[in-house]
Design an enzyme around this catalytic site. Structure first.
Site, PDB file in Angstrom:
ATOM      1  N   CYS A 120     -27.656   0.283  -9.451  1.00 22.66           N
ATOM      2  CA  CYS A 120     -26.978  -0.741 -10.259  1.00 22.66           C
ATOM      3  C   CYS A 120     -27.788  -2.023 -10.386  1.00 22.66           C
ATOM      4  O   CYS A 120     -27.453  -2.885 -11.198  1.00 22.66           O
ATOM      5  CB  CYS A 120     -25.595  -1.032  -9.681  1.00 22.66           C
ATOM      6  SG  CYS A 120     -24.526   0.403  -9.735  1.00 22.66           S
ATOM      7  N   HIS A 150     -23.269  -7.871 -12.411  1.00 27.35           N
ATOM      8  CA  HIS A 150     -23.065  -6.429 -12.515  1.00 27.35           C
ATOM      9  C   HIS A 150     -21.567  -6.174 -12.470  1.00 27.35           C
ATOM     10  O   HIS A 150     -20.855  -6.697 -11.597  1.00 27.35           O
ATOM     11  CB  HIS A 150     -23.782  -5.736 -11.351  1.00 27.35           C
ATOM     12  CG  HIS A 150     -23.394  -4.308 -11.176  1.00 27.35           C
ATOM     13  ND1 HIS A 150     -23.438  -3.403 -12.206  1.00 27.35           N
ATOM     14  CD2 HIS A 150     -22.934  -3.629 -10.090  1.00 27.35           C
ATOM     15  CE1 HIS A 150     -23.035  -2.221 -11.767  1.00 27.35           C
ATOM     16  NE2 HIS A 150     -22.722  -2.337 -10.485  1.00 27.35           N
ATOM     17  N   ASN A 178     -17.699   0.681 -14.222  1.00 24.15           N
ATOM     18  CA  ASN A 178     -19.049   0.419 -13.719  1.00 24.15           C
ATOM     19  C   ASN A 178     -20.014   1.430 -14.344  1.00 24.15           C
ATOM     20  O   ASN A 178     -20.001   2.602 -13.993  1.00 24.15           O
ATOM     21  CB  ASN A 178     -19.013   0.538 -12.187  1.00 24.15           C
ATOM     22  CG  ASN A 178     -20.380   0.325 -11.554  1.00 24.15           C
ATOM     23  OD1 ASN A 178     -21.406   0.294 -12.233  1.00 24.15           O
ATOM     24  ND2 ASN A 178     -20.389   0.203 -10.233  1.00 24.15           N
TER      25      ASN A 178
HETATM   26  N1  COA Z   1      -5.585   5.576  -6.459  1.00 22.51           N
HETATM   27  C1  COA Z   1      -4.617   5.416  -5.554  1.00 22.51           C
HETATM   28  N2  COA Z   1      -4.857   5.192  -4.265  1.00 22.51           N
HETATM   29  C2  COA Z   1      -6.133   5.100  -3.861  1.00 22.51           C
HETATM   30  C3  COA Z   1      -7.203   5.258  -4.766  1.00 22.51           C
HETATM   31  C4  COA Z   1      -6.882   5.511  -6.104  1.00 22.51           C
HETATM   32  N3  COA Z   1      -7.827   5.662  -7.052  1.00 22.51           N
HETATM   33  N4  COA Z   1      -8.362   5.117  -4.094  1.00 22.51           N
HETATM   34  C5  COA Z   1      -8.055   4.872  -2.810  1.00 22.51           C
HETATM   35  N5  COA Z   1      -6.708   4.881  -2.674  1.00 22.51           N
HETATM   36  C6  COA Z   1      -5.917   4.668  -1.461  1.00 22.51           C
HETATM   37  C7  COA Z   1      -6.673   5.039  -0.204  1.00 22.51           C
HETATM   38  O1  COA Z   1      -6.549   6.422   0.036  1.00 22.51           O
HETATM   39  C8  COA Z   1      -5.989   4.197   0.813  1.00 22.51           C
HETATM   40  O2  COA Z   1      -4.789   4.811   1.174  1.00 22.51           O
HETATM   41  P1  COA Z   1      -4.350   4.897   2.728  1.00 22.51           P
HETATM   42  O3  COA Z   1      -4.217   3.458   3.156  1.00 22.51           O
HETATM   43  O4  COA Z   1      -3.072   5.641   2.639  1.00 22.51           O
HETATM   44  O5  COA Z   1      -5.467   5.619   3.399  1.00 22.51           O
HETATM   45  C9  COA Z   1      -5.624   2.908   0.063  1.00 22.51           C
HETATM   46  O6  COA Z   1      -5.665   3.275  -1.327  1.00 22.51           O
HETATM   47  C10 COA Z   1      -6.554   1.756   0.294  1.00 22.51           C
HETATM   48  O7  COA Z   1      -7.876   2.235   0.218  1.00 22.51           O
HETATM   49  P2  COA Z   1      -9.106   1.270   0.367  1.00 22.51           P
HETATM   50  O8  COA Z   1     -10.369   2.060   0.308  1.00 22.51           O
HETATM   51  O9  COA Z   1      -8.864   0.382   1.549  1.00 22.51           O
HETATM   52  O10 COA Z   1      -8.947   0.396  -0.954  1.00 22.51           O
HETATM   53  P3  COA Z   1      -9.688  -0.915  -1.325  1.00 22.51           P
HETATM   54  O11 COA Z   1      -8.720  -2.031  -1.477  1.00 22.51           O
HETATM   55  O12 COA Z   1     -10.905  -1.160  -0.478  1.00 22.51           O
HETATM   56  O13 COA Z   1     -10.195  -0.583  -2.802  1.00 22.51           O
HETATM   57  C11 COA Z   1     -12.206   0.109  -3.926  1.00 22.51           C
HETATM   58  C12 COA Z   1     -11.087   0.511  -2.979  1.00 22.51           C
HETATM   59  C13 COA Z   1     -13.146   1.291  -4.078  1.00 22.51           C
HETATM   60  C14 COA Z   1     -11.609  -0.283  -5.262  1.00 22.51           C
HETATM   61  C15 COA Z   1     -12.956  -1.127  -3.316  1.00 22.51           C
HETATM   62  O14 COA Z   1     -13.276  -0.879  -1.974  1.00 22.51           O
HETATM   63  C16 COA Z   1     -14.213  -1.450  -4.059  1.00 22.51           C
HETATM   64  O15 COA Z   1     -14.188  -1.822  -5.229  1.00 22.51           O
HETATM   65  N6  COA Z   1     -15.374  -1.334  -3.399  1.00 22.51           N
HETATM   66  C17 COA Z   1     -16.654  -1.571  -4.073  1.00 22.51           C
HETATM   67  C18 COA Z   1     -17.081  -0.295  -4.762  1.00 22.51           C
HETATM   68  C19 COA Z   1     -18.185  -0.529  -5.737  1.00 22.51           C
HETATM   69  O16 COA Z   1     -18.206  -1.519  -6.429  1.00 22.51           O
HETATM   70  N7  COA Z   1     -19.133   0.419  -5.813  1.00 22.51           N
HETATM   71  C20 COA Z   1     -20.224   0.359  -6.703  1.00 22.51           C
HETATM   72  C21 COA Z   1     -21.168  -0.717  -6.319  1.00 22.51           C
HETATM   73  S1  COA Z   1     -22.487  -0.816  -7.409  1.00 22.51           S
END
Ligand code: COA
Length: 338
Positions: free
Chosen positions: A119, A261, A291
């Site tokens: 990215c 980004h 993304n």
């Molecule tokens: N729909 C519904 N529930 C979801 C889900 C989805 N698409 N994805 C995850 N969950 C659930 C998880 O299973 C978890 O449930 P649990 O508590 O019962 O285990 C809960 O939601 C919270 O998960 P978590 O991973 O803590 O969520 P988060 O608030 O960290 O959000 C992202 C997840 C991926 C949106 C966030 O971490 C993020 O944006 N990270 C950066 C990723 C990124 O930008 N990557 C590319 C970089 S270039």
């Protein structure tokens, strides 16, 4: 690498273009495949839909379209181009797709090669290209950021599949002896923290002959620790931007645009808040594309240029970040076509 170049040649951003796939997949549609909801995805990421390359489209085709538009805005002919760099982690051909784009454009005088930095790829490519221009060895270059992560997303993993989409964006950059549109930049890498976001080769070995083995080509789907990536982004992006602004004696309030980004709206908001940059100055099209990896920055830049928000002379602070880990920032002025 943190040194700001001091050569007397400058570079100007004189054209932009973008191209996106025709297939649109909404959050509700994704909810038919994995256990998720529009409400969850929008509130955690800001994404409402993404675009996915279909069997009628190709990554190099989209890249060529985006590049063609950037070239037209700059008023260049294909033969004018000296250098074409395609930032991508998902080429159509592992030997490189930049030459496919070169052929499609008819840019027969250009040297063309791919650059991979996930990215951060577009920002790294823009900075790399500027070095060729600054030395005076090349005059006109196309920098393309394009990715087709839909190939490598695990569409049954709701924790990652909701984030990504496909797209392509491009800019035209030229050498200038009078002005310099790239005011400063910084680039960082940290492979020791790279295991939170990977698109690895398969560990698939087969027998070759007489008990010898070979590794069969192919990749495993994207693996991501979302929370670790999130923490990395909200820590490192403000830090590198702050350092870049300080080095160049620029105050956050002097910026016309923050062009990050496009990974997650919450990351954009956190970075903007850190510098007290009002939301009207924070460019975002995450809702429509998700993304798109190396494509996000040029796709967003082109949108802002086309709709008239970004005007000639505007000062833009940009930051790319992602797998590697890799991250970088650049401070530049949009020049546009004279
Ligand atoms: N729909 C519904 N529930 C979801 C889900 C989805 N698409 N994805 C995850 N969950 C659930 C998880 O299973 C978890 O449930 P649990 O508590 O019962 O285990 C809960 O939601 C919270 O998960 P978590 O991973 O803590 O969520 P988060 O608030 O960290 O959000 C992202 C997840 C991926 C949106 C966030 O971490 C993020 O944006 N990270 C950066 C990723 C990124 O930008 N990557 C590319 C970089 S270039």
């Amino acid at each position: 690498m943190t040194r700001t170049p001091t050569s007397h040649f400058g570079v100007l951003l004189v054209g932009s273009g973008s191209a996106t796939p025709s297939q649109v997949i909404s959050n509700d549609q994704l909810g038919k495949r994995v256990d998720t909801s529009d409400e969850w995805i929008k509130s955690r990421t800001g994404i409402a839909q993404r675009r996915v390359i279909s069997n009628h489209e190709t990554l190099h085709g989209l890249s060529a379209k985006a590049a063609q538009k950037a070239m037209s805005m700059a008023n260049w002919e294909p033969e004018d181009i000296d250098l074409l760099v395609l930032a991508t982690s998902t080429p159509d051909d592992l030997f490189g797709s930049a030459t496919q784009v070169q052929a499609e454009l008819g840019a027969k005088n250009a040297v063309a090669f791919d650059l991979t930095a996930a990215c951060s790829g577009f920002l790294f490519a823009m900075i790399t290209v500027s070095q060729f221009l600054r030395t005076g060895s090349m005059k006109r270059a196309l920098v393309i950021g394009a990715d087709q992560l839909s190939r490598w997303v695990d569409w049954d993993d709701r924790r990652s599949c909701v984030l990504f989409g496909d797209g392509a964006g491009a800019i035209a950059m030229e050498l200038s002896k009078e002005e310099d549109g790239l005011i400063g930049f910084k680039m960082r890498s940290d492979g020791a923290r790279g295991s939170c976001l990977n698109l690895n080769n398969n560990e698939d070995f087969e027998e070759l002959v007489d008990g010898t083995v070979f590794q069969k080509g192919g990749f495993s789907p994207i693996r991501m620790n979302g929370q670790e990536v999130y923490k990395f982004a909200v820590r490192e992006v403000p830090a590198i931007l702050e350092s870049l602004l300080n080095t160049n004696n620029v105050k956050p309030k002097e910026l016309d645009w923050l062009l990050l980004h496009q990974a997650n709206q919450r990351i954009l908001d956190a970075v903007a808040e850190r510098f007290s940059i009002p939301s009207e100055k924070v460019l975002s099209n995450l809702a429509r594309y998700g993304n798109t990896s190396a494509a996000t920055i040029p796709l967003m830049l082109d949108e802002g240029v086309k709709d008239g928000r970004i005007k000639p002379g505007d000062l833009i602070a940009s930051s790319g970040f992602g797998a590697g880990l890799s991250w970088g920032a650049a401070l530049f002025r949009w020049h546009g076509h004279n």
